[in-house]
Design a protein around this motif. Structure first.
Motif, PDB file in Angstrom:
ATOM      1  N   MET A 183      38.561  38.032  19.491  1.00 14.83           N
ATOM      2  CA  MET A 183      38.257  36.669  19.485  1.00 14.83           C
ATOM      3  C   MET A 183      36.846  36.759  18.720  1.00 14.83           C
ATOM      4  SD  MET A 183      40.098  35.061  21.119  1.00 14.83           S
ATOM      5  CE  MET A 183      40.321  34.086  22.536  1.00 14.83           C
ATOM      6  N   GLY A 216      38.467  28.368  17.951  1.00 13.89           N
ATOM      7  CA  GLY A 216      39.328  29.371  17.119  1.00 13.89           C
ATOM      8  C   GLY A 216      40.240  28.727  16.079  1.00 13.89           C
ATOM      9  N   ARG A 253      43.495  31.445  15.369  1.00 15.62           N
ATOM     10  CA  ARG A 253      43.623  32.730  15.923  1.00 15.62           C
ATOM     11  C   ARG A 253      44.520  33.090  16.749  1.00 15.62           C
ATOM     12  NH1 ARG A 253      38.061  32.279  19.119  1.00 15.62           N
ATOM     13  NH2 ARG A 253      38.809  30.992  20.752  1.00 15.62           N
ATOM     14  N   GLU A 281      40.889  42.134  23.383  1.00 14.13           N
ATOM     15  CA  GLU A 281      41.179  40.645  23.201  1.00 14.13           C
ATOM     16  C   GLU A 281      39.624  40.085  22.726  1.00 14.13           C
ATOM     17  OE1 GLU A 281      42.471  36.618  25.106  1.00 14.13           O
ATOM     18  OE2 GLU A 281      43.565  38.465  25.323  1.00 14.13           O
ATOM     19  N   SER A 282      38.580  40.608  23.449  1.00 17.51           N
ATOM     20  CA  SER A 282      37.340  40.047  23.213  1.00 17.51           C
ATOM     21  C   SER A 282      36.769  40.384  21.898  1.00 17.51           C
ATOM     22  CB  SER A 282      36.335  40.596  24.428  1.00 17.51           C
ATOM     23  OG  SER A 282      34.836  40.398  23.956  1.00 17.51           O
ATOM     24  N   ASP A 292      36.127  34.438  15.328  1.00 16.29           N
ATOM     25  CA  ASP A 292      35.011  33.670  15.188  1.00 16.29           C
ATOM     26  C   ASP A 292      34.023  33.870  14.276  1.00 16.29           C
ATOM     27  OD1 ASP A 292      36.126  32.381  17.311  1.00 16.29           O
ATOM     28  OD2 ASP A 292      34.579  33.186  18.867  1.00 16.29           O
ATOM     29  N   PRO A 307      45.567  35.234  19.693  1.00 17.82           N
ATOM     30  CA  PRO A 307      45.253  36.512  20.421  1.00 17.82           C
ATOM     31  C   PRO A 307      46.719  37.171  20.979  1.00 17.82           C
ATOM     32  CG  PRO A 307      44.286  34.360  21.352  1.00 17.82           C
ATOM     33  CD  PRO A 307      45.243  33.828  20.375  1.00 17.82           C
ATOM     34  N   LYS A 351      47.012  39.295  18.094  1.00 17.69           N
ATOM     35  CA  LYS A 351      45.837  39.830  17.341  1.00 17.69           C
ATOM     36  C   LYS A 351      45.786  39.692  15.985  1.00 17.69           C
ATOM     37  CE  LYS A 351      44.447  43.021  21.154  1.00 17.69           C
ATOM     38  NZ  LYS A 351      44.420  44.335  21.465  1.00 17.69           N
TER      39      LYS A 351
END
Length: 112
Positions: A13, A41, A57, A9-10, A17, A59, A62
């Motif tokens: 993101m 986001g 976005r 997930e990081s 970004d 999450p 994804k």
């Protein structure tokens, strides 16, 4: 190609970004009259004709979602680029067409 299933997930993101920052830089460098807002986001580009192109976005799945006058599109990252989930069209190509149609402006999104 398939979605990058190993992406955390990081990482997701960070990729979203970075993509939104690249789009902002392209719009700024082109000295376009398009206005945009970006936060958390989500990015909204306002065209002179009143239409908008909106990036969000997502999450849980994804995905990067893009809403244009012609509809909403979902993009998966394959480890190298964002590809539309329905036909694997690259994000750069979809954005090129959307900005040309909605804003009447041509931008080079090939580096996204």
């Amino acid at each position: 190609m398939q979605r990058d299933a190993a992406m955390t997930e990081s990482e997701f993101m960070s990729r979203v970004d970075a993509t939104l920052e690249q789009i902002e830089e392209i719009l700024d460098d082109a000295e376009s009259d398009l206005d945009y807002e970006s936060q958390g986001g989500m990015m909204t580009v306002k065209c002179e004709n009143g239409s908008q192109i909106i990036f969000t976005r997502q999450p849980p799945v994804k995905q990067l979602w893009v809403a244009t006058r012609n509809g909403g599109f979902h993009f998966d990252h394959d480890g190298e680029q964002w590809l539309r989930d329905t036909d694997k069209a690259p994000l750069a190509d979809v954005l090129q067409a959307a900005f040309l149609e909605q804003a009447g402006e041509s931008f080079d999104f090939s580096d996204i």
